[in-house]
Scaffold this active site. Structure first.
Site, PDB file in Angstrom:
ATOM      1  N   ASN A  47       0.876  -1.179   0.000  1.00  0.00           N
ATOM      2  CA  ASN A  47       0.000   0.000   0.000  1.00  0.00           C
ATOM      3  C   ASN A  47       0.909   1.223   0.000  1.00  0.00           C
ATOM      4  O   ASN A  47       1.510   1.543   1.012  1.00  0.00           O
ATOM      5  CB  ASN A  47      -0.883  -0.053   1.259  1.00  0.00           C
ATOM      6  CG  ASN A  47      -1.684   1.217   1.463  1.00  0.00           C
ATOM      7  OD1 ASN A  47      -1.793   2.046   0.556  1.00  0.00           O
ATOM      8  ND2 ASN A  47      -2.245   1.374   2.658  1.00  0.00           N
ATOM      9  N   LYS A  98       0.164   4.288  -0.329  1.00  0.00           N
ATOM     10  CA  LYS A  98      -0.442   5.487   0.279  1.00  0.00           C
ATOM     11  C   LYS A  98      -0.198   6.715  -0.619  1.00  0.00           C
ATOM     12  O   LYS A  98      -0.202   6.567  -1.836  1.00  0.00           O
ATOM     13  CB  LYS A  98       0.101   5.683   1.703  1.00  0.00           C
ATOM     14  CG  LYS A  98      -0.068   4.407   2.542  1.00  0.00           C
ATOM     15  CD  LYS A  98       0.200   4.593   4.007  1.00  0.00           C
ATOM     16  CE  LYS A  98      -0.010   3.268   4.727  1.00  0.00           C
ATOM     17  NZ  LYS A  98       0.104   3.379   6.169  1.00  0.00           N
ATOM     18  N   HIS A 124      -9.416   1.466   4.903  1.00  0.00           N
ATOM     19  CA  HIS A 124      -8.126   1.574   5.604  1.00  0.00           C
ATOM     20  C   HIS A 124      -8.289   2.492   6.816  1.00  0.00           C
ATOM     21  O   HIS A 124      -9.048   3.457   6.770  1.00  0.00           O
ATOM     22  CB  HIS A 124      -7.064   2.120   4.656  1.00  0.00           C
ATOM     23  CG  HIS A 124      -5.692   2.061   5.238  1.00  0.00           C
ATOM     24  ND1 HIS A 124      -5.221   3.012   6.101  1.00  0.00           N
ATOM     25  CD2 HIS A 124      -4.712   1.135   5.106  1.00  0.00           C
ATOM     26  CE1 HIS A 124      -3.998   2.674   6.479  1.00  0.00           C
ATOM     27  NE2 HIS A 124      -3.657   1.545   5.878  1.00  0.00           N
ATOM     28  N   GLU A 148      -6.582   4.798   7.962  1.00  0.00           N
ATOM     29  CA  GLU A 148      -6.343   6.227   7.711  1.00  0.00           C
ATOM     30  C   GLU A 148      -7.573   6.885   7.108  1.00  0.00           C
ATOM     31  O   GLU A 148      -7.854   8.054   7.364  1.00  0.00           O
ATOM     32  CB  GLU A 148      -5.104   6.398   6.812  1.00  0.00           C
ATOM     33  CG  GLU A 148      -3.824   6.162   7.596  1.00  0.00           C
ATOM     34  CD  GLU A 148      -2.683   5.550   6.808  1.00  0.00           C
ATOM     35  OE1 GLU A 148      -2.699   5.598   5.561  1.00  0.00           O
ATOM     36  OE2 GLU A 148      -1.760   5.002   7.449  1.00  0.00           O
ATOM     37  N   GLU A 182      -5.398  -4.713  10.610  1.00  0.00           N
ATOM     38  CA  GLU A 182      -4.348  -3.728  10.824  1.00  0.00           C
ATOM     39  C   GLU A 182      -4.610  -2.972  12.123  1.00  0.00           C
ATOM     40  O   GLU A 182      -5.384  -1.998  12.134  1.00  0.00           O
ATOM     41  CB  GLU A 182      -4.319  -2.728   9.659  1.00  0.00           C
ATOM     42  CG  GLU A 182      -4.047  -3.362   8.312  1.00  0.00           C
ATOM     43  CD  GLU A 182      -3.449  -2.371   7.329  1.00  0.00           C
ATOM     44  OE1 GLU A 182      -2.370  -2.649   6.816  1.00  0.00           O
ATOM     45  OE2 GLU A 182      -4.051  -1.303   7.112  1.00  0.00           O
ATOM     46  N   GLY A 202       2.717   2.174  10.748  1.00  0.00           N
ATOM     47  CA  GLY A 202       3.720   3.223  10.585  1.00  0.00           C
ATOM     48  C   GLY A 202       4.439   3.595  11.874  1.00  0.00           C
ATOM     49  O   GLY A 202       5.138   4.608  11.932  1.00  0.00           O
ATOM     50  N   SER A 243       3.504  -2.172  10.338  1.00  0.00           N
ATOM     51  CA  SER A 243       4.953  -2.293  10.538  1.00  0.00           C
ATOM     52  C   SER A 243       5.505  -3.677  10.180  1.00  0.00           C
ATOM     53  O   SER A 243       6.382  -4.198  10.870  1.00  0.00           O
ATOM     54  CB  SER A 243       5.331  -1.896  11.969  1.00  0.00           C
ATOM     55  OG  SER A 243       4.970  -0.543  12.211  1.00  0.00           O
TER      56      SER A 243
HETATM   57  P1  PGA Z   1       2.985   0.251   7.573  1.00  0.00           P
HETATM   58  O1  PGA Z   1       1.509   0.512   6.981  1.00  0.00           O
HETATM   59  O2  PGA Z   1       3.478  -1.043   6.963  1.00  0.00           O
HETATM   60  O3  PGA Z   1       3.797   1.426   7.121  1.00  0.00           O
HETATM   61  O4  PGA Z   1       2.843   0.160   9.049  1.00  0.00           O
HETATM   62  C1  PGA Z   1       0.616  -0.547   6.797  1.00  0.00           C
HETATM   63  C2  PGA Z   1      -0.684  -0.057   6.224  1.00  0.00           C
HETATM   64  O5  PGA Z   1      -1.152   1.013   6.627  1.00  0.00           O
HETATM   65  O6  PGA Z   1      -1.288  -0.721   5.352  1.00  0.00           O
END
Ligand code: PGA
Length: 253
Positions: A12, A14, A98, A100, A170, A176, A216
């Site tokens: 992803n 983003k 997601h 976010e 997630e 992140g 992560s």
């Molecule tokens: P990350 O993000 O691997 O940077 O923690 C995962 C995601 O949001 O899909």
């Protein structure tokens, strides 16, 4: 990982990379994973790179995903993207809900559900994201939140359609942050999700369901996560932005 389910590793990206950067990354990635057949590889670039990436991955083992879409066919929805537009750009998958989008853009279980229905109606395969915040986990609400997101997101989705859905667990506190859920913590929630899907549908649907872990994931921890019986893949942000680390994720042991 379960022998019946094909692992799915998705990047992803983003809100990162121009089309030129995205094509460069996917080209380098495709060279290093050319012989991989036993796992599915998916990239989710921003909308503006979809067409260019689609061209670059044609005839490779990489599939294309979008990061979001609207639930209406077309019309006066400034700034939105429809399922037909994603299909037109070569997408096979679409990430829905997601965290976010839930946190910053008002996504709810209801809008997630509408989007999943629309994706399935149009022939896109949804990757539905669920996950709890740290406050929810610490308040002992993990089961309640996950159950609500699963039940709400999958409302009125038939068993046949459910076979096309991928779920990504997630935990918001792991995205992140460098704080990965331990393989045990992740597997526990994956088992909870599979149990919930079994109670909403049946054992066949639940056993076929692929559940990715996200938050992560790195080349260093991916193999331990994938060794767990209910973890069928990874949805990766940061570590999917470099060809070497993305290739290492795909090549987990
Ligand atoms: P990350 O993000 O691997 O940077 O923690 C995962 C995601 O949001 O899909």
């Amino acid at each position: 990982m379960h022998p019946k389910r094909k692992p799915i590793i998705a990047g992803n990206w983003k809100m990162n990379m121009t089309a030129v950067d995205a094509v460069d990354l996917v080209r380098k990635l495709s060279y290093s994973i050319v012989n991989v057949k036993d796992r599915e590889i998916v990239v989710a670039p921003p909308f503006t790179s979809l067409a260019a990436v689609e061209e670059a991955i044609r005839d490779t083992n990489i599939a294309l995903a979008a990061q979001n879409m609207h639930w209406v066919d077309k019309g006066a929805f400034t700034g939105e993207i429809s399922a037909d537009m994603l299909l037109d750009s070569g997408c096979k998958y679409v990430i829905i809900g997601h965290s976010e989008r839930r946190q910053f853009f008002g996504e709810t279980d209801e809008t997630v559900n509408k989007k999943i229905k629309q994706a399935l109606k149009k022939g896109l395969l949804p990757i539905m994201c669920v996950g709890e915040t740290l406050a929810e986990r610490e308040a002992g609400k993990l089961d309640e939140i996950i159950s609500r997101q699963i039940t709400g997101g999958l409302k009125e989705i038939s068993a046949d359609d459910m076979k096309k859905v991928v779920i990504a667990y997630e935990p918001v506190w792991a995205i992140g942050t460098g704080k990965t859920a331990t393989p045990e913590q992740a597997n526990e929630v994956h088992a909870l999700i599979r149990g919930k899907v079994k109670s909403l549908y049946n054992a066949d649907v639940a056993e076929g369901l692929r559940i990715q872990y996200g938050g992560s994931v790195t080349p260093e921890n991916v193999s331990q996560l994938m060794a767990k019986p209910d973890i069928d893949g990874a949805l990766v942000g940061g570590a999917s932005l470099k060809p070497d680390s993305f290739a290492a994720l795909v090549n987990f042991k």
